[in-house]
Design an enzyme around this catalytic site. Structure first.
Site, PDB file in Angstrom:
ATOM      1  N   CYS A 119      -4.618  -2.182  -1.871  1.00 27.63           N
ATOM      2  CA  CYS A 119      -4.115  -3.343  -2.602  1.00 27.63           C
ATOM      3  C   CYS A 119      -2.585  -3.389  -2.599  1.00 27.63           C
ATOM      4  O   CYS A 119      -2.000  -4.458  -2.834  1.00 27.63           O
ATOM      5  CB  CYS A 119      -4.663  -3.375  -4.021  1.00 27.63           C
ATOM      6  SG  CYS A 119      -4.346  -1.883  -4.979  1.00 27.63           S
ATOM      7  N   HIS A 120      -1.930  -2.269  -2.286  1.00 26.19           N
ATOM      8  CA  HIS A 120      -0.467  -2.260  -2.211  1.00 26.19           C
ATOM      9  C   HIS A 120       0.047  -3.125  -1.065  1.00 26.19           C
ATOM     10  O   HIS A 120       1.218  -3.491  -1.056  1.00 26.19           O
ATOM     11  CB  HIS A 120       0.054  -0.819  -2.064  1.00 26.19           C
ATOM     12  CG  HIS A 120      -0.442  -0.112  -0.845  1.00 26.19           C
ATOM     13  ND1 HIS A 120      -1.662   0.543  -0.825  1.00 26.19           N
ATOM     14  CD2 HIS A 120       0.094   0.032   0.391  1.00 26.19           C
ATOM     15  CE1 HIS A 120      -1.833   1.084   0.376  1.00 26.19           C
ATOM     16  NE2 HIS A 120      -0.788   0.772   1.137  1.00 26.19           N
ATOM     17  N   ASN A 136      -8.512  -3.402  -8.645  1.00 20.13           N
ATOM     18  CA  ASN A 136      -8.994  -2.468  -7.636  1.00 20.13           C
ATOM     19  C   ASN A 136      -9.089  -1.061  -8.245  1.00 20.13           C
ATOM     20  O   ASN A 136      -8.077  -0.494  -8.636  1.00 20.13           O
ATOM     21  CB  ASN A 136      -8.040  -2.470  -6.439  1.00 20.13           C
ATOM     22  CG  ASN A 136      -8.358  -1.417  -5.408  1.00 20.13           C
ATOM     23  OD1 ASN A 136      -9.436  -0.833  -5.395  1.00 20.13           O
ATOM     24  ND2 ASN A 136      -7.407  -1.170  -4.532  1.00 20.13           N
ATOM     25  N   GLU A 194       4.014   3.261   5.292  1.00 18.29           N
ATOM     26  CA  GLU A 194       3.166   2.712   6.348  1.00 18.29           C
ATOM     27  C   GLU A 194       3.968   2.003   7.436  1.00 18.29           C
ATOM     28  O   GLU A 194       3.517   1.914   8.570  1.00 18.29           O
ATOM     29  CB  GLU A 194       2.133   1.762   5.746  1.00 18.29           C
ATOM     30  CG  GLU A 194       1.108   2.489   4.919  1.00 18.29           C
ATOM     31  CD  GLU A 194       0.017   1.589   4.381  1.00 18.29           C
ATOM     32  OE1 GLU A 194      -0.038   0.403   4.766  1.00 18.29           O
ATOM     33  OE2 GLU A 194      -0.800   2.087   3.587  1.00 18.29           O
ATOM     34  N   TYR A 232      -0.705 -13.082  -1.512  1.00 20.87           N
ATOM     35  CA  TYR A 232      -1.879 -13.403  -2.333  1.00 20.87           C
ATOM     36  C   TYR A 232      -2.478 -14.739  -1.898  1.00 20.87           C
ATOM     37  O   TYR A 232      -3.695 -14.885  -1.825  1.00 20.87           O
ATOM     38  CB  TYR A 232      -1.506 -13.449  -3.820  1.00 20.87           C
ATOM     39  CG  TYR A 232      -1.199 -12.093  -4.405  1.00 20.87           C
ATOM     40  CD1 TYR A 232      -2.204 -11.284  -4.899  1.00 20.87           C
ATOM     41  CD2 TYR A 232       0.115 -11.633  -4.481  1.00 20.87           C
ATOM     42  CE1 TYR A 232      -1.924 -10.037  -5.445  1.00 20.87           C
ATOM     43  CE2 TYR A 232       0.408 -10.392  -5.031  1.00 20.87           C
ATOM     44  CZ  TYR A 232      -0.611  -9.606  -5.504  1.00 20.87           C
ATOM     45  OH  TYR A 232      -0.329  -8.372  -6.037  1.00 20.87           O
TER      46      TYR A 232
END
Length: 160
Positions: free
Chosen positions: A125-126, A117, A152, A94
């Site tokens: 946003c993850h 979001n 991912e 962040y």
């Protein structure tokens, strides 16, 4: 929800997602939805999202080509746009995201915008984590955030 014209469900590997349509564009994606039926034929934009989510969860898609209509402040929209710059399989803190937005002192404002979001997964946003890589809040729950990050980074077992 304000600004949403229709809602439809999409089944995914992480449960049912409720998809809200605004002006024939994706306006909202919500996690952990109760199991009830919504009647109506899914519009092309919902079918397109459903197909792209299937490809994403199979590991064949890294970005989304979705028409969406985002409702938020200009600052929120700037943050959401910046989230699209985070590469697939990578995370950012962040604080670093706030610095990229021009002022590390805006970390709370940035974190608040990330949390609002309206189209998670599509706008990733993850991929935003705590300063030491720890998982912090996620609208879909920390288990889903962990799953998406591992998916991912190819660490999730049994997917390929």
């Amino acid at each position: 929800m304000q600004g949403i014209d229709q809602e439809f469900f999409i089944d995914t590997k992480i449960g049912k997602l409720l998809v809200g349509i605004s002006k024939n564009k994706i306006g909202k994606i919500s996690f952990n939805q109760p199991d009830f039926s919504l009647k109506g034929i899914k519009p092309k934009v919902v079918n397109n999202l459903e197909n792209q989510l299937l490809e994403y969860f199979m590991g064949h898609r890294k970005t989304f080509q979705i028409d969406y209509n985002l409702i938020g402040t200009e600052f929120q929209k700037e943050v959401w746009q910046k989230l699209l710059d985070i590469p697939y399989g990578k995370t950012i803190s962040y604080g670093k995201l706030a610095a990229q937005m021009g002022d590390v002192k805006k970390i709370r404002a940035v974190a608040n915008a990330v949390g609002k979001n309206p189209v998670p997964i599509v706008i990733p946003c993850h991929r935003v984590v705590g300063v030491h890589g720890n998982l912090t809040g996620y609208i879909g729950g920390l288990a889903n955030k962990k799953y998406l990050i591992e998916l991912e980074s190819n660490r999730q077992l049994g997917l390929f």
